[in-house]
Structure formats: C-alpha cells, structure tokens
Design a protein around this motif. Structure first.
Motif, short mmCIF file in Angstrom:
data_model
loop_
_atom_site.label_atom_id
_atom_site.label_comp_id
_atom_site.label_asym_id
_atom_site.label_seq_id
_atom_site.Cartn_x
_atom_site.Cartn_y
_atom_site.Cartn_z
N SER A 189 0.81 -1.21 0.00
CA SER A 189 0.00 0.00 0.00
C SER A 189 0.85 1.26 0.00
O SER A 189 0.39 2.32 -0.41
N TYR A 217 7.12 -13.38 -1.80
CA TYR A 217 6.01 -12.79 -2.54
C TYR A 217 6.22 -13.05 -4.03
O TYR A 217 7.35 -12.95 -4.52
N GLU A 245 -1.48 -16.63 -1.03
CA GLU A 245 -2.50 -16.03 -0.18
C GLU A 245 -2.46 -14.52 -0.34
O GLU A 245 -1.39 -13.91 -0.36
N LEU A 246 -3.65 -13.94 -0.51
CA LEU A 246 -3.77 -12.49 -0.55
C LEU A 246 -4.98 -12.11 0.28
O LEU A 246 -6.09 -12.58 0.01
N SER A 247 -4.75 -11.28 1.28
CA SER A 247 -5.82 -10.85 2.19
C SER A 247 -6.65 -12.03 2.70
O SER A 247 -7.88 -11.98 2.69
N GLY A 248 -6.00 -13.09 3.05
CA GLY A 248 -6.70 -14.23 3.63
C GLY A 248 -7.29 -15.20 2.62
O GLY A 248 -7.73 -16.29 2.98
#
Lengths: 364, 68
Positions: free
Chosen positions: A2, B35, B14-17
């Motif tokens: 972000s 990543y 996994e991305l945001s759970g």
C-alpha cells in the motif's frame, strides 16, 4: 504494497514532475504499451496530476485490441465445429468478428468456454476426451509462457485433443515499428512491467540502441507510474536517452529465463499482423514444428472476407495518433455495453479505460 | 501474493486471507514465504520486498530533500 499508493508520495512526485516540466521547451508525449498501465493511469486519475506539458498516450498494449479481425474470424469458425470446445480468456468473447462474435456463437449453442488459466483448458481436454479442445491464445510475453506450460502439460499427460490457436505477439518488434514511424514523434516510452518480468530489461537494449529514446520499465501503482514520468521528463530536460528499470522489485536484467525457455521450446517467431500497426516481421509466435500437430490453424475453416467495424478508429488509437474521445463513435455509438471496436470491448482497451475513468473529468 | 505452501511445482498463494492454487512451473525456484506475481494461474516472478522498501526509502529521502 500500500505504500506505493501513499498520497503523500503521490503529491510529492506530482510537484517534482511540475518543477521538472518547467524546464521543458515544448510539450512532450510519453507512450505506455500495456493494458494494465492504460487502466492504472486512468483509474488513479494520474493525467489530472500532470502539468499540461506532459501528455500520456496508450499504444498497442491491449492484446485483444491488436488482434486482427481475421484471427477472431478463425476462432469463431472453429467454435462452430460441433466437435470443438473453444476455450479462451473472457475479453475475446465480445470482440466483433467480421460476422458475429464468439459470444454470439455461444448464444447459438456452440461450446465456447471462458477460462481463467490455460491450465483450465488442459483440464477441459482431460474431461472431454471426445472433444477437440482449442485454446484461443492471444497475449504478449506475460501470457505466452503460461500457454507454453499448459501445452507441455497436455503433452506430458498424453492429451492429444488439446490444441492452440496462437495469436500471441511479442512487444520489442512492435516498439521498433512505433519508433521508426515519423508521424508519432514520441518523447519517451513507459515499458510494460509484467512483459519485462519475463523478457528482462536486456530485451530492449538492441532496439533502443537503434532508436535512442528515454525508456523506463515501470510498475503499476500511482507511485511507480509517477516515478517513471519524472524520470522520463528529467531525461528529456537533460537531453539523455537511457533505459532505466524502475521496477527492480520484479524485473531483472535477464528476465525469467525458465519461463522464456519454455516459450522457445514450444513457439517460434512468425510475422504477424497487428490492428493499427499492420504487418510486423517476427512479431508473432507460432507453434514450433515439433508441436505442429497441436496447431489449431490446421483445421479447415471457412472464413469470411475480413471486415473491420465501419467508422471504428481503434487502429489510430492503438498507434497513439488519437485519444479515444477523438473517435466520432466514442461514447455515442460505442460504449462498453454497445462496443463497436475491440478497444472498447476489452477491459484493457484504451477506449474502455477512458470511458470508465476520464470521460467525466474533462481530460481530452 | 505470498507463497504459503509448495509441493513440487504446485503452490498455494494467499492475498488478504484468500488462498489460491498456482502453478510454479514458470518459477520453480520460488520459496515459501516469498512474494510472487501471479498471472493466469502461474507464478511468473518473485517480488523482492527488500528492494521495494529500499525504493520507498530512497524516494522519501529525495522528495524530502527537494521540498526542503
């Protein structure tokens, strides 16, 4: 990450570009050649953060948009064969063929299947051994390795009913064609981050040696794109023309060697036709002789005479000669719901991005 | 997306759970904890987190110096 959207950094970069641009003697034009950049720039409203001396335009970076109508005609003809299951990414579905589209063929009962990954098309071939599964593959260097991997997987699993209709293209020869075109007069290139992740920074060096121009490999966040623009403006101001990789967290000098070696096993360079740019030598990828039996182009197909939608100026948009609103059909006859041309059909197309994000903002 | 599991050439990111299976055929060297960039179901590149942080740190320094 972000932090790559951090409003403070975005603001700081915008002021930096404005300061640098004061030293420009004239208006400069930078071209991006990646559908993801087209969308990222429009969605973040980055044009509105730039001084009037800096113009950003889109080039031939949307795979579906540069795919000539004759390819879509062949895909439709193959889909109409009762033995065929035609698998493809979603954005090819609504692209107008000379007659109809894949979507229309599907509505008429043809087996047209949207897949997320070429691997899913291999699974279709496994699940339907009686069918001829054709993966209609369009896309650049980012996508081609995934198709090569899928084809090799089909080979390994002995799935003789998996075929590829290759409409794949490679970017460096198209960039060279653009740089050699005197009508365009570009001042800098925003090079595609994901394509570069595969082919590496080194892939651009020969063509940039022949046609020196400021060129920056760029990521896709607002901070990435603005850093790129700042670097390009600075190079113009200082009279430099260098290749700079500002997406070093993903792009290496040599690219993804494993991925490209699979591409070189499965595909060979071919001459290819691009909408807007015409025929460009060695800019396409066809199946290598060892995989000729997997080439869906071998199947007989009755093709109509290729016909582009009348009035559509997609070809001029793809060369950066006009911005989408300069096409008389834009936002009148041609909208995402009633798309006339490929650049409005595909989510990656410049017309679709302008329609969604720039139209009401008074940027033209 | 973070690579959270790996077995030969199949991985889980996994991305945001949200977890999703990916092929590592194009990036066999990827390691759990790294990543990766995913395209059409295939991991295609590693995302170097240290380089990303270094980029941001340098950028903040340059901008602060220019504004001053």
């Amino acid at each position: 990450m972000s932090a790559f959207q951090d409003p403070e950094l975005v603001k700081g970069l915008a002021s930096r570009i404005a300061r640098l641009a004061e030293k420009l003697a004239r208006r400069v034009t930078f071209m991006e050649v990646c559908g993801t950049h087209t969308n990222a720039i429009a969605a973040a409203g980055l044009r509105r953060l730039l001084p009037p001396q800096v113009r950003l335009i889109s080039g031939p970076g949307c795979p579906v948009c540069v795919t000539p109508v004759a390819y879509v005609d062949r895909a439709v003809a193959l889909a109409r064969h009762p033995e065929t299951i035609l698998a493809t990414f979603g954005d090819l579905l609504r692209v107008p063929a000379s007659v109809g589209s894949l979507e229309q063929a599907r509505a008429e009962g043809c087996r047209v299947q949207v897949v997320y990954s070429p691997h899913d098309a291999v699974e279709l071939a496994a699940a339907h051994p009686q069918a001829r599964v054709v993966f209609a593959g369009v896309g650049f260097e980012t996508t081609v390795p995934t198709v090569a991997a899928a084809l090799l997987e089909a080979e390994e699993r002995g799935l003789g009913n998996f075929f590829v209709l290759s409409g794949h293209k490679v970017m460096p020869p198209a960039l060279e064609a653009l740089l050699a075109d005197p009508t365009l007069a570009l001042d800098g290139l925003i090079l595609p981050g994901h394509v570069s992740a595969i082919i590496g920074a080194r892939a651009y060096r020969p063509l940039l040696a022949r046609h020196p121009i400021p060129a920056v490999i760029s990521g896709f966040t607002p901070v990435d794109v603005l850093r790129t623009v700042a670097e390009l403006v600075q190079q113009v101001v200082e009279g430099r023309a260098e290749l700079v990789n500002l997406y070093g967290r993903v792009v290496r000098e040599e690219g993804n060697v494993t991925a490209w070696s699979l591409v070189e096993r499965v595909f060979v360079p071919t001459d290819a036709r691009w909408r807007g740019l015409g025929d460009i030598p060695s800019s396409g990828l066809g199946l290598a002789p060892a995989f000729a039996s997997r080439d869906a182009a071998q199947f007989p197909a009755t093709l109509p005479a290729p016909k582009e939608p009348p009035g559509c100026r997609c070809g001029d948009v793809l060369r950066g000669l006009i911005d989408p609103p300069e096409c008389p059909l834009f936002a009148t006859a041609c909208t995402p719901d009633t798309a006339v041309g490929a650049c409005m059909v595909s989510a990656e197309g410049a017309c679709a991005a302008w329609y969604r994000h720039e139209r009401m903002a008074g940027v033209a | 997306m973070k690579l959270v599991a790996k077995e030969e050439l199949r991985g889980v990111v996994e991305l945001s759970g949200v977890k999703r299976e990916v092929s590592l055929m194009l990036l066999p060297e990827a390691e759990v904890g790294e990543y990766v960039l995913v395209h059409a179901g295939y991991a295609i590149a590693r995302v170097d987190q240290e380089e990303a942080e270094e980029t941001l740190r340098l950028l903040r320094d340059v901008l602060a110096a220019e504004e001053a």
